[in-house]
Design a protein around this motif. Structure first.
Motif, PDB file in Angstrom:
ATOM      1  N   GLY A  55     122.959  97.998  26.950  1.00 38.83           N
ATOM      2  CA  GLY A  55     123.701  96.521  26.612  1.00 38.83           C
ATOM      3  C   GLY A  55     122.774  95.630  26.552  1.00 38.83           C
ATOM      4  O   GLY A  55     122.834  94.684  25.566  1.00 38.83           O
ATOM      5  N   ILE A  56     121.730  95.591  27.423  1.00 37.01           N
ATOM      6  CA  ILE A  56     120.719  94.654  27.642  1.00 37.01           C
ATOM      7  C   ILE A  56     120.117  94.736  26.160  1.00 37.01           C
ATOM      8  O   ILE A  56     119.573  93.673  25.562  1.00 37.01           O
ATOM      9  N   VAL A  57     119.466  95.568  25.808  1.00 43.31           N
ATOM     10  CA  VAL A  57     118.556  95.864  24.717  1.00 43.31           C
ATOM     11  C   VAL A  57     119.351  95.263  23.350  1.00 43.31           C
ATOM     12  O   VAL A  57     118.780  94.777  22.630  1.00 43.31           O
ATOM     13  N   ALA A  58     120.563  95.750  23.191  1.00 41.72           N
ATOM     14  CA  ALA A  58     121.275  95.585  22.012  1.00 41.72           C
ATOM     15  C   ALA A  58     121.678  93.806  22.093  1.00 41.72           C
ATOM     16  O   ALA A  58     121.751  93.385  20.790  1.00 41.72           O
ATOM     17  N   THR A  59     121.612  93.231  23.361  1.00 45.37           N
ATOM     18  CA  THR A  59     121.973  91.853  23.215  1.00 45.37           C
ATOM     19  C   THR A  59     120.569  91.265  22.907  1.00 45.37           C
ATOM     20  O   THR A  59     120.561  90.284  22.171  1.00 45.37           O
ATOM     21  N   ALA A  64     125.109  96.737  16.735  1.00 46.33           N
ATOM     22  CA  ALA A  64     126.322  97.418  16.971  1.00 46.33           C
ATOM     23  C   ALA A  64     125.697  99.031  16.600  1.00 46.33           C
ATOM     24  O   ALA A  64     126.167 100.026  17.221  1.00 46.33           O
ATOM     25  N   LEU A  65     125.187  99.134  15.440  1.00 48.29           N
ATOM     26  CA  LEU A  65     124.647 100.547  14.962  1.00 48.29           C
ATOM     27  C   LEU A  65     123.625 100.966  15.903  1.00 48.29           C
ATOM     28  O   LEU A  65     123.658 102.096  16.498  1.00 48.29           O
ATOM     29  N   PHE A  66     122.598  99.992  16.660  1.00 51.25           N
ATOM     30  CA  PHE A  66     121.692 100.493  17.651  1.00 51.25           C
ATOM     31  C   PHE A  66     122.514 100.902  19.007  1.00 51.25           C
ATOM     32  O   PHE A  66     122.370 101.954  19.464  1.00 51.25           O
ATOM     33  N   SER A  67     123.431 100.307  19.285  1.00 50.67           N
ATOM     34  CA  SER A  67     124.490 100.559  20.307  1.00 50.67           C
ATOM     35  C   SER A  67     125.093 101.939  20.023  1.00 50.67           C
ATOM     36  O   SER A  67     125.036 102.709  20.978  1.00 50.67           O
ATOM     37  N   TYR A  68     125.777 102.131  19.046  1.00 54.87           N
ATOM     38  CA  TYR A  68     126.428 103.325  18.752  1.00 54.87           C
ATOM     39  C   TYR A  68     125.353 104.696  19.148  1.00 54.87           C
ATOM     40  O   TYR A  68     125.596 105.563  19.732  1.00 54.87           O
ATOM     41  N   LEU A  69     124.112 104.460  18.245  1.00 57.19           N
ATOM     42  CA  LEU A  69     123.284 105.470  18.201  1.00 57.19           C
ATOM     43  C   LEU A  69     122.558 105.591  19.939  1.00 57.19           C
ATOM     44  O   LEU A  69     122.421 106.768  20.477  1.00 57.19           O
ATOM     45  N   HIS A 126     124.136 104.828  23.141  1.00 59.09           N
ATOM     46  CA  HIS A 126     125.255 105.357  23.709  1.00 59.09           C
ATOM     47  C   HIS A 126     125.546 106.721  23.667  1.00 59.09           C
ATOM     48  O   HIS A 126     125.516 107.471  24.297  1.00 59.09           O
ATOM     49  N   LYS A 127     125.565 107.000  22.273  1.00 61.97           N
ATOM     50  CA  LYS A 127     125.640 108.404  21.775  1.00 61.97           C
ATOM     51  C   LYS A 127     124.620 109.368  22.477  1.00 61.97           C
ATOM     52  O   LYS A 127     125.114 110.523  23.067  1.00 61.97           O
ATOM     53  N   SER A 128     123.261 109.049  22.321  1.00 53.05           N
ATOM     54  CA  SER A 128     122.191 109.883  22.620  1.00 53.05           C
ATOM     55  C   SER A 128     121.815 109.489  23.940  1.00 53.05           C
ATOM     56  O   SER A 128     121.155 110.666  24.701  1.00 53.05           O
ATOM     57  N   PHE A 129     121.684 108.489  24.529  1.00 51.01           N
ATOM     58  CA  PHE A 129     121.062 108.344  25.829  1.00 51.01           C
ATOM     59  C   PHE A 129     122.388 108.025  26.911  1.00 51.01           C
ATOM     60  O   PHE A 129     122.047 108.604  27.960  1.00 51.01           O
ATOM     61  N   THR A 130     123.056 107.211  26.735  1.00 48.13           N
ATOM     62  CA  THR A 130     124.047 106.724  27.672  1.00 48.13           C
ATOM     63  C   THR A 130     124.912 108.011  28.136  1.00 48.13           C
ATOM     64  O   THR A 130     125.113 108.296  29.420  1.00 48.13           O
ATOM     65  N   PHE A 131     125.727 108.478  27.126  1.00 47.24           N
ATOM     66  CA  PHE A 131     126.822 109.535  27.083  1.00 47.24           C
ATOM     67  C   PHE A 131     126.269 110.866  26.771  1.00 47.24           C
ATOM     68  O   PHE A 131     126.953 111.799  27.249  1.00 47.24           O
ATOM     69  N   MET A 132     125.075 110.909  26.194  1.00 46.80           N
ATOM     70  CA  MET A 132     124.628 112.234  25.668  1.00 46.80           C
ATOM     71  C   MET A 132     125.454 113.142  25.054  1.00 46.80           C
ATOM     72  O   MET A 132     125.755 114.290  25.636  1.00 46.80           O
ATOM     73  N   SER A 133     126.400 112.382  24.219  1.00 47.69           N
ATOM     74  CA  SER A 133     127.434 113.280  23.552  1.00 47.69           C
ATOM     75  C   SER A 133     126.927 114.360  22.512  1.00 47.69           C
ATOM     76  O   SER A 133     125.953 113.923  21.670  1.00 47.69           O
ATOM     77  N   ALA A 134     127.554 115.381  22.463  1.00 49.38           N
ATOM     78  CA  ALA A 134     127.499 116.274  21.586  1.00 49.38           C
ATOM     79  C   ALA A 134     128.529 116.577  20.432  1.00 49.38           C
ATOM     80  O   ALA A 134     128.532 117.161  19.695  1.00 49.38           O
ATOM     81  N   GLY A 135     129.301 115.290  20.396  1.00 44.79           N
ATOM     82  CA  GLY A 135     130.412 115.251  19.520  1.00 44.79           C
ATOM     83  C   GLY A 135     129.824 114.771  18.159  1.00 44.79           C
ATOM     84  O   GLY A 135     128.899 114.297  18.110  1.00 44.79           O
ATOM     85  N   PRO A 136     130.622 115.281  17.268  1.00 44.69           N
ATOM     86  CA  PRO A 136     130.281 114.978  15.568  1.00 44.69           C
ATOM     87  C   PRO A 136     130.474 113.102  15.432  1.00 44.69           C
ATOM     88  O   PRO A 136     131.412 112.539  16.058  1.00 44.69           O
ATOM     89  N   HIS A 137     129.417 112.840  14.818  1.00 42.45           N
ATOM     90  CA  HIS A 137     129.388 111.564  14.115  1.00 42.45           C
ATOM     91  C   HIS A 137     130.926 111.005  13.390  1.00 42.45           C
ATOM     92  O   HIS A 137     131.663 110.009  13.512  1.00 42.45           O
ATOM     93  N   ARG A 138     131.579 112.177  12.579  1.00 36.29           N
ATOM     94  CA  ARG A 138     132.572 111.844  12.100  1.00 36.29           C
ATOM     95  C   ARG A 138     133.806 111.513  12.979  1.00 36.29           C
ATOM     96  O   ARG A 138     134.774 110.646  12.317  1.00 36.29           O
TER      97      ARG A 138
END
Length: 147
Positions: A25-29, A61-66, A68-80
């Motif tokens: 959040g800080i970096v995105a801001t 927002a694009l930065f935040s999505y990527l 959060h997906k890879s760093f914050t929540f380490m999600s394995a879910g699909p982008h779609r």
């Protein structure tokens, strides 16, 4: 069944998640502010302030999505499935940021600082909950791991 760090009762795992969430959040801001200034002041790009803000917000927002997906929540879910959910959450946050001043200052006569503070507290808290439970429900590993 996915392992959800927020549901994990280990305090250390929850704290690591909060630190990662806050860091993104800080970096995105900072990214938003720097890009908005650059887009508005650059003679090469030269966007009007509203356009500059919108373009910077989209990039952040694009930065935040990527992140959060890879760093914050380490999600394995699909982008779609995760990207549209993230977009809906982001648009909801924008709607609250727009509606709060209208409701709280115009209709209720409160000082402008009140809706700004409400937005600064409510949106991140709502985002953390919704990102954890709905946008990125699939974790890559069992252990929440170190920050």
């Amino acid at each position: 069944m996915p392992v959800l760090a927020m549901r994990d009762h280990r305090p250390a795992a929850g704290m690591r998640l909060l630190v990662r969430f806050g860091s993104v959040g800080i970096v995105a801001t900072i990214l938003y502010a720097a890009l908005a200034a650059f887009f508005a002041r650059s003679e090469w790009i030269g966007l009007a302030p509203v356009e500059a803000s919108f373009a910077a917000y989209a990039a952040a927002a694009l930065f935040s999505y990527l992140a959060h997906k890879s760093f914050t929540f380490m999600s394995a879910g699909p982008h779609r499935s995760e990207a549209p959910r993230f977009l809906l959450l982001t648009l909801t946050g924008l709607a609250v940021a727009y509606a709060a001043p209208s409701l709280l200052t115009v209709n209720l006569g409160l000082p402008f600082v009140v809706p700004v503070l409400v937005t600064c507290v409510v949106i991140p808290a709502l985002n953390l909950l919704v990102l954890d439970r709905w946008v990125f429900p699939e974790r890559r590993r069992q252990d929440d791991g170190p920050v």
